[in-house]
Design a protein around this motif. Sequence first.
Motif, mmCIF file in Angstrom:
data_model
loop_
_atom_site.group_PDB
_atom_site.id
_atom_site.type_symbol
_atom_site.label_atom_id
_atom_site.label_comp_id
_atom_site.label_asym_id
_atom_site.label_seq_id
_atom_site.Cartn_x
_atom_site.Cartn_y
_atom_site.Cartn_z
ATOM 1 N N CYS A 1 0.780 -1.075 -0.087
ATOM 2 C CA CYS A 1 0.071 0.054 0.060
ATOM 3 C C CYS A 1 0.804 1.193 0.186
ATOM 4 C CB CYS A 1 -0.870 -0.084 1.278
ATOM 5 S SG CYS A 1 -1.994 1.474 1.401
ATOM 6 N N GLY B 1 -0.623 4.955 0.280
ATOM 7 C CA GLY B 1 -1.565 5.855 0.207
ATOM 8 C C GLY B 1 -2.695 5.237 -0.986
ATOM 9 N N GLY B 2 -2.890 4.104 -1.065
ATOM 10 C CA GLY B 2 -3.467 3.182 -1.945
ATOM 11 C C GLY B 2 -2.530 2.777 -2.884
HETATM 12 C C1 GLA Z 1 -3.168 5.198 3.702
HETATM 13 C C2 GLA Z 1 -3.736 3.503 3.337
HETATM 14 C C3 GLA Z 1 -5.200 3.682 4.102
HETATM 15 C C4 GLA Z 1 -4.955 3.724 5.543
HETATM 16 C C5 GLA Z 1 -4.293 4.929 5.842
HETATM 17 C C6 GLA Z 1 -4.071 4.749 7.532
HETATM 18 O O1 GLA Z 1 -3.727 6.294 3.291
HETATM 19 O O2 GLA Z 1 -3.978 3.725 1.943
HETATM 20 O O3 GLA Z 1 -5.799 2.349 3.602
HETATM 21 O O4 GLA Z 1 -4.503 2.431 5.821
HETATM 22 O O5 GLA Z 1 -3.144 5.146 5.206
HETATM 23 O O6 GLA Z 1 -3.304 5.952 7.841
#
Ligand code: GLA
Length: 733
Positions: free
Chosen positions: A526, A528-529
């Motif tokens: 992951c 931020g997506g």
């Molecule tokens: C990122 C991820 C989210 C979540 C947040 C938590 O944005 O993509 O799915 O886990 O962080 O802070």
Amino acid sequence: MSIHFDASARVLTLRTASSSYQMQIDELGFLRHLYYGRDTGTADLRHLHRFYDLGFSGNHYEHRLERAPSPDTIPQEYASSGAGDYRVPAVVALTPSGHRGTDWRYVSHEITAGKYALAGLPSAYDNGGECETLTVTLRDAASGLTLRLHYGVFEALDIITRAAELQNDASVPVTLEKAASVCLDLPFGSWDLMHFHGRHCLERQPERLKLPHGVVSVGSERGMSSHQHNPFVILCDHAATEDAGDCIGLMLVYSGSFRCEIERSQTDSVRAVLGVSPLDFSWTLQPGETFTAPEVLLSCAEGLTRLSQQYHRFLRRNICRGRHHLARRPVLVNSWEAAYFDISADRLLALAREAKDVGAELFVLDDGWFRGRKDDNAGLGDWFENKEKLPHGLGDLVSRITALGLQFGIWIEPEMVNENSDLYRAHPDWALTVPGRTPIMARNQLVLDMSRADVRDYLFDTLSALLREHDISYVKWDMNRSLSDVFSKALPAARQGEVLHRYVLGVYDLLERLTSAFPDVLFEGCAGGGGRFDAGMLCYVPQIWLSDDTDPIERLKIQRGTSFGYPMSAMGAHVSASPNHQTGRTTPMETRAVVAMAGAFGYELDLTKLSPEEKDAIRAQIRRFRADEDVVQNGLYYRLTDETNTWFTAWQTVSEDQSRSIVSLVVQNVEPYKSAPHLRLKGLDPDAVYEIEEDNIAVSGAALMYAGYTMARMLGDYPAAQLHLKKKEGESQ
Ligand code: GLA
């Protein structure tokens, strides 16, 4: 034999099931590229090229009298600057003389069984007897550099991998200012470029352009492959469609800053150069040292669909590794959009009980669980339990959740640190910052210097303890900011140009150590997506959270764009709340499920707030996903609509044996006086008869593909439908 050498013509041919790739060692020892395209056998294709003199392009010294050919017209396997080829170079090397050009001449080649390996970098692997390797060694006499070009030919899988190694065989240091992974020349044809751009919450949107003269460049300078551009491009014939036309893909197995330059030259030839971004890059090779450029996966197919399917299959089988890559994945419930930072043992347990009740298998505790983490301003780096939020400890929560019969998963963001953390207070020098300057902050956090072994050791020890001490089956490995202020306190001034690449090597090293030490744990990537959705990460994590936008209508675009290169099994996809938290849009539960069921499936909403009817619907969805998942995850994927269809989006998966197929369709814009959606299906056995479960009707594969199928009329807010097709045994048309 997938690699053939014609010694008299000095022609090397690589063959896959449906493509040929050919090069020639010319009379001066240059490695010329002859052809990459549909299979032409091992026939020598030198007749394709007529070389001539090009005004203001010069000639090699040896050709000074006949004045042909010009280096600028010769297709090259790995082009250099400063030596008569004025197109985009693959390599720029600064020698102590101050000159930057190289002049690669053939030394030898070797054909070996199996796949080459790359030191410190993830790369494709051979499951046994699938690959043959060609290594061509070239040398630049003036600099003393040796170049090894590797080609891994996965014949049945229609993939050719490429990589380059540069070794300093001189007695003085040489500094690389650019060292791309691949240079691919396409001397003939009319080519379009397809690339995949985007932003946070809208990743990998396809854009197709007819190549103009000059250089088109896409890439990332963010230290991560990025939301903005993906390290995957397609060159396709200007007339190519999903089903026809030459298509060539180039996919970089790398997760850091990259650059892809596509040049259409004065003679209309096209050159693609792809690799680590040369911006802020310099790499000094001491005598005897080698630089290894990341791998590129090349594939060639007739039509975009087939190209995508070749990548899907290869990434699933030969890039993703470990116990989970081909196994069924657990249906998960994630706490993030259910509770965000507002978590307590009671709230999490209540959510977990509901997760168990609806039939989920894995409960994931997302951000917010660790020491000091009240909100997103503190705590990153301190991967220890938070006694304020979990007074009985993390262990107590894990054992109570696993006692329910659920697996337990946890979120971490190892590469980051908050100033407000014990880790930063103890080791401020571990963060990437420039001495004497305040750093750029993003989400109020800094990036750890992953090029440092001591940072990686701390993370390995801390995270190993977490995974050893608790019964954790799944880890979500997040990364929530782009890099800036890239300066390592552990390296001298002259080597700061190495930090961006060493950061990525450091991330890979830590991933390698942790995934090897905990082979049973399923890791999901992951950033931020989908900010680091690339083949490099997929070597360690078989699935990646696709996007922070969980609105199903937005996801239609993101899943479709991502599907050009990446398999559905890699796309983390969850049903979230309605109205959606990112867009405020209201959509039916069924639509959210149909969209999420196309990927690695789960739920991310507060199940405790749902009605009994909604929970019944979720139970039924999970049962349906379980019944369908083999076809969806392992079948052949077809895009049935393109971006010009603003009415609806449809896609289809077909099992490899063509016995089952699932068609999914979502209406984005209801158009009242249009007739019902009509689809032409794909990939079926034309001679077979298929039962369509939903309509209780049997239709031949030929009729479904050539005449099509008309769905029931679909009105209302964002309706969705699925068709389940099953081949009727013993019946044919
Ligand atoms: C990122 C991820 C989210 C979540 C947040 C938590 O944005 O993509 O799915 O886990 O962080 O802070």
